[in-house]
Motif scaffolding. Structure first.
Motif, PDB file in Angstrom:
ATOM      1  N   TYR A 213      -2.466 105.867  30.770  1.00  0.00           N
ATOM      2  CA  TYR A 213      -1.880 106.257  32.051  1.00  0.00           C
ATOM      3  C   TYR A 213      -2.958 106.460  33.107  1.00  0.00           C
ATOM      4  O   TYR A 213      -4.109 106.804  32.791  1.00  0.00           O
ATOM      5  N   VAL A 214      -2.562 106.286  34.351  1.00  0.00           N
ATOM      6  CA  VAL A 214      -3.375 106.666  35.491  1.00  0.00           C
ATOM      7  C   VAL A 214      -2.469 107.438  36.437  1.00  0.00           C
ATOM      8  O   VAL A 214      -1.262 107.204  36.494  1.00  0.00           O
ATOM      9  N   GLY A 224       1.377 103.520  33.749  1.00  0.00           N
ATOM     10  CA  GLY A 224       0.584 102.898  32.704  1.00  0.00           C
ATOM     11  C   GLY A 224       1.106 101.536  32.308  1.00  0.00           C
ATOM     12  O   GLY A 224       2.298 101.240  32.462  1.00  0.00           O
ATOM     13  N   ILE A 225       0.195 100.728  31.800  1.00  0.00           N
ATOM     14  CA  ILE A 225       0.565  99.383  31.360  1.00  0.00           C
ATOM     15  C   ILE A 225      -0.025  99.149  29.966  1.00  0.00           C
ATOM     16  O   ILE A 225      -1.172  99.498  29.692  1.00  0.00           O
ATOM     17  N   THR A 226       0.784  98.598  29.072  1.00  0.00           N
ATOM     18  CA  THR A 226       0.320  98.185  27.745  1.00  0.00           C
ATOM     19  C   THR A 226       0.658  96.716  27.567  1.00  0.00           C
ATOM     20  O   THR A 226       1.117  96.054  28.496  1.00  0.00           O
ATOM     21  N   PHE A 264      -7.654 103.200  33.386  1.00  0.00           N
ATOM     22  CA  PHE A 264      -7.396 102.258  34.462  1.00  0.00           C
ATOM     23  C   PHE A 264      -7.965 102.759  35.784  1.00  0.00           C
ATOM     24  O   PHE A 264      -8.371 103.905  35.924  1.00  0.00           O
ATOM     25  N   VAL A 265      -7.909 101.860  36.753  1.00  0.00           N
ATOM     26  CA  VAL A 265      -8.110 102.230  38.148  1.00  0.00           C
ATOM     27  C   VAL A 265      -6.821 101.885  38.881  1.00  0.00           C
ATOM     28  O   VAL A 265      -6.240 100.819  38.672  1.00  0.00           O
ATOM     29  N   HIS A 270      -1.475  98.772  42.729  1.00  0.00           N
ATOM     30  CA  HIS A 270      -1.991  97.930  41.661  1.00  0.00           C
ATOM     31  C   HIS A 270      -2.802  98.732  40.635  1.00  0.00           C
ATOM     32  O   HIS A 270      -3.666  99.525  41.009  1.00  0.00           O
ATOM     33  N   ILE A 271      -2.501  98.493  39.361  1.00  0.00           N
ATOM     34  CA  ILE A 271      -3.310  99.007  38.262  1.00  0.00           C
ATOM     35  C   ILE A 271      -4.311  97.919  37.886  1.00  0.00           C
ATOM     36  O   ILE A 271      -3.927  96.787  37.584  1.00  0.00           O
ATOM     37  N   ILE A 272      -5.599  98.268  37.920  1.00  0.00           N
ATOM     38  CA  ILE A 272      -6.627  97.335  37.483  1.00  0.00           C
ATOM     39  C   ILE A 272      -6.893  97.591  36.007  1.00  0.00           C
ATOM     40  O   ILE A 272      -7.220  98.708  35.604  1.00  0.00           O
TER      41      ILE A 272
END
Length: 334
Positions: A213-214, A224-226, A264-265, A270-272
């Motif tokens: 998560y960010v 968050g992305i998985t 992440f950033v 946008h999630i980097i």
């Protein structure tokens, strides 16, 4: 969203510091001062410490290694080196003058005792009990153990509140903090929302992803992305939402972008993040749930243990061969 590749710098340890267009980095043997605007090295000097962390504080540079912290002049000449007998508890500098040190260790039960030390006076301000670790987040100080969370005063370690917990395998994991809310992960699948003023548990989520998560401070949400889905959690209410992007079976496809990091950033919407096994860095759009920008470096990958960092307008990511890849945010979209 588009990021233009600026340069790749080889043999960079995980310690580097950015201020404006200036980059300080360490290769384990030397320190370098680099001009990002003009893409050139300004100067370098040999050092006898491989720093895990470096930062400029006014007119000195402070470097932190496993068992010492070092003061350097701006031209990298040593001013003082302070040894820490049992090592540093965290490779970081807090409030520009504090480090977390290990003051004792129970090797039978693998339990540390930590303290908060002032790097200018070299004095330990206060210590925890055995088995408690110090965490400084969003300007607040906490100690975590397997059965308790404490909020403390930074100046003397006095306990402000305590919360009893049950963590079966590890101490609580810091997820995020914003205003009066602290988010922690317990074990492998529990999330807690805690009032930082009182220690009251605001909400608890069980059997749910508690990593990757960010914090979106503007929206008050964890994002968050998985490899299989996108997640959001409202930090005030604990209300959660998950969007599956693909089935678990599809993850076995080697062409699928599989994000497995939890550092992440977040830049705007946008999630980097990076692929877990290939040298691909990408920008995931949290509104459209699509990747707007993808860049690949051949024959490397980006380990999750090496955080992505963003210092506007520069984006930094380290690969498995200790090469630092630097990108600059551009207005155009490709």
């Amino acid at each position: 969203m588009y990021y233009k590749k600026v340069i790749s710098i080889k043999y960079v340890s995980k310690s580097y510091y950015v201020s404006g267009n200036e980059l300080l980095y360490n290769d384990g043997k030397s320190l370098y001062h680099y001009d990002l605007l003009n893409n050139k090295e300004i100067y370098s000097a040999a050092v006898n410490k491989g720093f895990e962390f470096i930062k400029r504080v006014k007119e000195i540079i402070i470097g932190i290694s496993s068992f010492a912290y070092t003061f350097l002049s701006l031209d990298f000449q040593p001013i003082k080196i302070t040894l820490v007998e049992n090592g540093l508890g965290d490779y970081n500098l807090f409030n520009d003058n504090l480090v977390i040190v290990t003051t004792d260790y129970d090797y039978t039960n693998f339990l540390p005792k930590q303290g908060l030390q002032d790097v200018f006076s070299d004095k330990v301000l206060w210590e925890t009990d055995l088995g408690q670790t110090i965490h400084i987040k969003a300007g607040q100080v906490y100690t975590f153990s397997f059965n308790e969370i404490n909020k403390r005063k930074i100046i003397n370690g006095e306990v402000i509140w305590s919360l009893k917990i049950t963590a079966e395998k590890t101490v609580p994991k810091f997820i995020a903090a914003l205003k009066s809310i602290l988010i922690l992960g317990l074990n492998e699948n529990v999330l807690l929302g805690i009032n930082t003023e009182t220690g009251e548990v605001l909400w608890k989520i069980e059997n749910f992803n508690n990593s990757s998560y960010v914090l979106d401070e503007n929206e008050g949400r964890l994002k968050g992305i998985t490899g299989i889905g996108y997640y959001e959690i409202d930090i005030v209410s604990g209300k959660r939402h998950r969007t599956l992007l693909r089935s678990i079976e599809e993850i076995s496809n080697p062409e699928i972008f599989d994000s497995q990091r939890d550092n992440f950033v977040l830049i705007g919407d946008h999630i980097i993040t990076t692929d877990c096994s290939r040298g691909i860095i990408a920008a995931f759009n949290t509104k459209t749930l699509k990747y707007d920008w993808i860049h690949e470096e051949k024959d490397v990958y980006f380990p999750a243990a090496k955080p992505i960092k963003f210092y506007d307008p520069y984006l930094f990511v380290l690969d498995n061969k200790s090469t630092l890849h630097i990108f600059k945010r551009e207005d155009k979209i490709v």
